[in-house]
Design an enzyme around this catalytic site. Sequence first.
Site, PDB file in Angstrom:
ATOM      1  N   ASP A  87     -33.013  -4.550  -1.915  1.00 16.85           N
ATOM      2  CA  ASP A  87     -32.781  -5.090  -3.216  1.00 16.85           C
ATOM      3  C   ASP A  87     -33.410  -6.256  -3.546  1.00 16.85           C
ATOM      4  OD1 ASP A  87     -30.328  -4.965  -4.995  1.00 16.85           O
ATOM      5  OD2 ASP A  87     -29.842  -6.952  -4.246  1.00 16.85           O
ATOM      6  N   GLU A 109     -42.676   0.479  14.779  1.00 14.49           N
ATOM      7  CA  GLU A 109     -42.387   0.595  16.206  1.00 14.49           C
ATOM      8  C   GLU A 109     -41.169   1.708  16.492  1.00 14.49           C
ATOM      9  OE1 GLU A 109     -40.873  -3.183  17.844  1.00 14.49           O
ATOM     10  OE2 GLU A 109     -42.238  -4.560  16.672  1.00 14.49           O
TER      11      GLU A 109
END
Length: 525
Positions: free
Chosen positions: A204, A260
């Site tokens: 956002d 990751e």
Amino acid sequence: MTTATTWWQEAVVYQVYVRSFADADGDGVGDLPGITSRLPYLRDLGVDALWITPFYTSPQKDHGYDVADYRDVDPLFGTLADADELIDRAHELGLRVIVDLVPNHTSDQHAWFQAALAAGPGSSERARYLFREGKGRAGAKPPNNWDSIFGGPAWTRLDDGSWYLHLFDSTQPDLDWRNPEVGDMFEGVLRFWLERGVDGFRVDVAHGLYKEASLRDQDRSSLSATPTGSMVERVLRDEPMWEQPEVHDVYRRWRRVLEEYGDGETERIGVAEAWTQTAESMAEFVRPDELHQAFNFGWLGTDWSAREFAKVVNGSIAALATADASPPTWVLSNHDVIRHPTRYGGGAAGLARARAATLVMLALPGSAYLYQGEELGLEQVDVPPEARQDPSWFRTGEPGRDGCRVPLPWSGDAPPYGFGPGDGQPWIPQPDDWSGITVAAQEDDEGSTLAFYRRVLAARTRWVRGTDLDCVAEARRHLLFVRRGDVTVVLNAGQRSVALPAGEVLVSSGPVTDRLPANTAVWLR
């Protein structure tokens, strides 16, 4: 750099506005168990993923975009166990789950802001936010001339004389991203939800995290220049509160975290809600080491015009290619804007134009975002003043965004139309004339908008995958482009029918013959 086969590059993502999608417990507000119960509907619709608006602990002053705890679920929407069940069930059905992240500001009820209030001026607790002294005699005037997006000044003064910045509601204080504690906190939030299995984050206000360090006044003379309908031709404004270069370091850090947790078909993604001023600055958010996608608001902000559509498509693709960025995204509606059938004129003509624009959008290379209810042909609702709840309504007196957030009609002849158990109106009242456009009413009608969306999404999977696109050409009031060498897409945005090129009709937004009627689009092979 990601490969051309990575899942998100061509995904169709369905936005779920959690309060208004499905209510499992009968309190009139949508919730996580409600979403889980309707996941088979989304699978059958043919989308690849769902994006869920904020469901975190919140006082709900801005319907969840004022977060008090980023690592828990608000009891209004369920529990962490409900979130886990939703993610697991979605994955069982082959759907990815993207959750909303709100890093520009917190709720004023967040533990950090409460600590800042208690600690007082000059404290390390206040250094996490943008507290400043005021101007004028006794500091009685705001530190600068910035306005809130929701109307009025962007600063609120405390009893101790200090002011704090809030680019949105006064209950949403902006964080100071120049403080390393802020970045560390959000990395922890990312990891918390990644370890619970989410497939990505919609970020956002992605362009707003950093402000110019001086917090200087905005040059108001630049605001008098009204932007054109196309992002490609926008008049640039002075905006020291948006699009600062330091923000890109945040997303480089986040990209490393995301990588990751997955790669290729398990890749986790970041999606920027970045209301940038140009297509070129939008492309900067999705360079290979930053976020994966950015909403292309140039398409959403364009009027019903073949010329403007062509400018946005060609300009967006060119800007992304120049920046070595990810493929484009396309979106026509969301929870912050007037629904596109209404923007395109409303009624039968507005719906016809909306279906035609959708058919064009879903033929373009890249990813597409759908907003809940557009597959039913929902228009903007004129919500009565006494039922409005958007904070911008209370600050400006303008109707705000409630009209695009009315809960979905699933079945039945009267409110709540199967939205939840019981027979009362939901949190925003539904119109009395929606019985003919519920999911149940459209399920077996081959001419319905729901059936149209299902056909188009199935055809997209079969016919228009890949990144190739011949340049979008606009001639008078229609446009044409070719995908994969053999699928021709034609839109007639004019008032008279036009002759169709030769070919087999794969899918159309309305009835066609050898001519393409006004307000209609078609895919030909």
